[in-house]
Design an enzyme around this catalytic site. Structure first.
Site, PDB file in Angstrom:
ATOM      1  N   HIS A 188      -2.319   0.096   2.092  1.00  0.00           N
ATOM      2  CA  HIS A 188      -2.923   0.292   0.824  1.00  0.00           C
ATOM      3  C   HIS A 188      -1.835   1.202   0.669  1.00  0.00           C
ATOM      4  CE1 HIS A 188      -6.065   2.117   3.036  1.00  0.00           C
ATOM      5  NE2 HIS A 188      -6.294   2.930   2.097  1.00  0.00           N
TER       6      HIS A 188
ATOM      7  N   ASP B 121      -2.729   5.905  -0.794  1.00  0.00           N
ATOM      8  CA  ASP B 121      -3.875   5.818  -2.130  1.00  0.00           C
ATOM      9  C   ASP B 121      -3.613   6.241  -3.051  1.00  0.00           C
ATOM     10  OD1 ASP B 121      -5.134   7.060   0.459  1.00  0.00           O
ATOM     11  OD2 ASP B 121      -4.361   8.604   1.053  1.00  0.00           O
TER      12      ASP B 121
ATOM     13  N   HIS C 100      -0.904   2.867   4.369  1.00  0.00           N
ATOM     14  CA  HIS C 100      -1.241   3.318   5.861  1.00  0.00           C
ATOM     15  C   HIS C 100      -3.057   2.037   5.714  1.00  0.00           C
ATOM     16  CE1 HIS C 100      -3.725   5.465   2.613  1.00  0.00           C
ATOM     17  NE2 HIS C 100      -5.173   5.716   3.055  1.00  0.00           N
TER      18      HIS C 100
ATOM     19  N   ARG D  74      -9.788  15.152   4.325  1.00  0.00           N
ATOM     20  CA  ARG D  74      -9.194  14.657   3.688  1.00  0.00           C
ATOM     21  C   ARG D  74      -8.406  15.396   2.419  1.00  0.00           C
ATOM     22  NH1 ARG D  74      -6.651   9.501   0.177  1.00  0.00           N
ATOM     23  NH2 ARG D  74      -8.296  11.296  -0.864  1.00  0.00           N
TER      24      ARG D  74
END
Length: 311
Positions: free
Chosen positions: A137, A139, A287, A302
């Site tokens: 996917h 983000d 990723h 993150r």
């Protein structure tokens, strides 16, 4: 009338048996066409592959980031698409924010758990909460301005497993057949969060989120906002359909295009250690968080970097 029991049965066609799956050499270019290679004075670059991904040495990210270092970091990310740092002992939330600010302000994810520092999301998995990011996917593609990138640091890692993989979607585009490139050149796709994040919600929760997060549209072939390089911008969990074609053709194209992230020549894999940091260009790559460490504990933090509209 045919006897169904005696009728010949065709061998099932493998899911991956697509015309674009081929043997031999692939076109793997690190830089956009016409771009010149940057000369680094402050960074020690160790490539993971010749065209994609690099571990950076010679940098202590717990110290203030100078303008010269910031410029080299920006160039390294544009060139390698994912850059990694190890042994960043004592790296804290303030330094995390300062590092991500090299590229821009933070962009919170509405579905992630928060920390005490605004803009930092905490991703904690253990025996009670298994990892669920093990799908290729990009983000925030469900946002009108998808994040430009992300800075992810390892807080606690399992004894084994828990790697992350990235796929170079510029290389994925470059290696499409010319006739397929022509078909998708000017197409637009609809992206949405409901089929993925919405699976965990009831109808009332989904309706509340829908008011703030409507469906959005992005080009199937996006031009990177900083390099101009063409990149394939569809992904399995968030791209719902392609506009302007039949449902059948939309499904056919997406079945082909989402497979591009699964080709090993386009991928890198990083094994996390405590105090490791990864920074990736979210427009250029997809990723996949490998979910092979359950029931061990894995804690990551993150920051997503605010994005711009894609063209």
């Amino acid at each position: 009338m045919h006897d169904i029991a005696s009728a010949p049965v065709a061998d099932p066609k493998p899911v991956l048996d697509k015309p674009l799956m081929h043997y031999g050499r692939r076109d793997l270019d690190r830089l956009a066409p016409g771009a010149e290679q940057f000369t680094y004075e402050l960074l020690d670059i160790s490539p993971l592959t010749p065209h994609f991904g690099a571990v950076i040495g010679g940098v202590d990210l717990t110290r203030p980031i100078t303008d010269a270092l910031a410029e080299e970091l920006r160039q390294a990310l544009l060139e390698w698409k994912v850059i990694f740092f190890r042994g960043q002992h004592g790296f804290d939330s303030a330094q995390h924010m300062a590092l991500s600010a090299v590229w821009g302000p933070p962009e919170p994810n509405p579905f992630f758990g928060k920390t005490d520092t605004a803009g930092i999301s905490r991703l904690a998995k253990d025996a009670k909460a298994a990892g669920n990011k093990n799908i290729w996917h990009s983000d925030h593609s469900f946002m009108a301005n998808p994040s430009l990138g992300a800075v992810l640091r390892a807080v606690e890692v399992p004894a084994a497993g828990g790697d992350t993989m990235w796929a170079d979607m510029a290389a994925a585009y470059d290696n499409l057949p010319d006739d397929l490139k022509a078909r998708i050149e000017n197409l637009t796709a609809v992206h949405d969060w409901e089929a993925s994040w919405g699976a965990l919600m009831n109808d009332e929760q989904k309706a509340a989120f829908r008011r703030s997060w409507p469906q959005v549209e992005h080009p199937v072939v996006a031009r990177h906002p900083r390099t101009g390089r063409k990149t394939l911008y569809v992904n399995e969990p968030f791209t719902r359909f392609i506009k302007g074609v039949s449902d059948e053709e939309s499904r056919e194209l997406l079945d082909i295009l989402v497979l591009q992230a699964r080709i090993p020549e386009f991928q890198i894999r990083f094994h996390w250690e405590a105090d490791s940091i990864a920074i990736w260009d979210n427009i250029a790559v997809q990723h996949y968080a490998v979910n092979d460490y359950f029931p061990q504990r894995r804690v990551m933090e993150r920051i997503a970097i605010a994005g711009v509209p894609l063209s």
